[in-house]
Design a protein around this motif. Structure first.
Motif, short mmCIF file in Angstrom:
data_model
loop_
_atom_site.label_atom_id
_atom_site.label_comp_id
_atom_site.label_asym_id
_atom_site.label_seq_id
_atom_site.Cartn_x
_atom_site.Cartn_y
_atom_site.Cartn_z
N LEU A 67 -7.08 14.66 38.30
CA LEU A 67 -6.76 16.04 38.43
C LEU A 67 -5.26 16.33 37.63
N THR A 68 -4.40 15.37 38.02
CA THR A 68 -3.11 15.18 37.17
C THR A 68 -3.30 15.07 35.55
N PRO A 114 3.15 15.13 45.13
CA PRO A 114 4.33 14.65 43.99
C PRO A 114 3.70 14.21 42.56
N PRO A 115 2.66 14.07 42.18
CA PRO A 115 2.36 13.93 40.87
C PRO A 115 2.44 15.33 40.26
N LEU A 116 1.84 16.27 40.65
CA LEU A 116 1.92 17.75 40.35
C LEU A 116 3.09 18.52 40.32
N ARG A 117 3.86 17.98 41.28
CA ARG A 117 5.31 18.56 41.21
C ARG A 117 5.94 17.73 40.14
N ASP A 118 5.83 16.48 39.77
CA ASP A 118 6.65 15.60 38.63
C ASP A 118 6.12 16.15 37.22
N MET A 157 6.52 26.53 42.86
CA MET A 157 5.18 26.64 42.16
C MET A 157 4.24 26.02 43.12
N LEU A 158 4.35 24.99 43.38
CA LEU A 158 3.14 24.51 44.31
C LEU A 158 2.89 24.91 45.71
#
Length: 188
Positions: A67-68, A114-118, A157-158
């Motif tokens: 996904l990321t 966390p990975p999407l936020r990053d 955003m998340l």
């Protein structure tokens, strides 16, 4: 030729295990999920499961990494504007909403969040830095605050995306993009 066939079989087995895991997570939490159920649903042996992933955590990591990676690739080369970031992110969420909903319902928010936020945070740092450098320095408290504002915006955003998924994604991507852009502008 043999390596291509072996890789194709390996990829197919990986996909079967990932698909089986996602199917099972639609009706139970991650903590309830057993490797035996995954192998049965995937139609593979336990040995194949352990050879390909080793643990059910590794399966979730593979799903999140896929996904990321997809989102990261989608953001490469896009115009660096709050509208472009929001639109790209919401297109990604719409395309992957079912998988994200399954992960959320299975209690796996902390694995994908966390990975999407990053990724989002990095994009917003770049955007806000550009804006800071092109505007009057008195308007912004300093470059050091950009990192905090970018993290706050990425988390927002998340949260927006999670709420959009939870409410059935009734609004269009364009409608959500406007909301996200307004939210971003209010944050900085």
């Amino acid at each position: 030729m043999r390596n291509a066939v072996t890789e194709s079989i390996r990829q197919q087995t990986d996909e079967q295990i990932i698909d089986a895991t996602l199917t099972l997570l639609q009706s139970q939490s991650y903590d309830q999920l057993a490797v035996t159920e995954i192998t049965r649903e995937a139609g593979v042996s336990r040995m194949a499961f352990y050879r390909h992933f080793g643990t059910k955590e590794a399966v979730i990591d593979a799903i999140v990494n896929q996904l990321t990676h997809e989102f990261r690739v989608e953001t490469e080369g896009m115009p660096l504007t709050s509208q472009a970031i929001a639109h790209s992110f919401l297109v990604f969420i719409k395309a992957n909403g079912m998988i994200i909903a399954v992960l959320l319902n299975a209690g796996l928010r902390e694995q994908f969040y966390p990975p999407l936020r990053d990724i989002l945070q990095t994009l917003y740092v770049e955007l806000f830095t550009q804006e800071f450098e092109s505007e009057d320095a008195d308007r912004v408290s300093g470059l050091q605050s950009i990192d905090y504002v970018a993290d706050f915006t990425a988390s927002g955003m998340l949260a927006l995306a999670i709420r959009w998924i939870a409410t059935g994604m009734r609004e269009s991507i364009d409608e959500m993009s406007v909301i996200a852009e307004q939210m971003t502008e209010a944050n900085h």
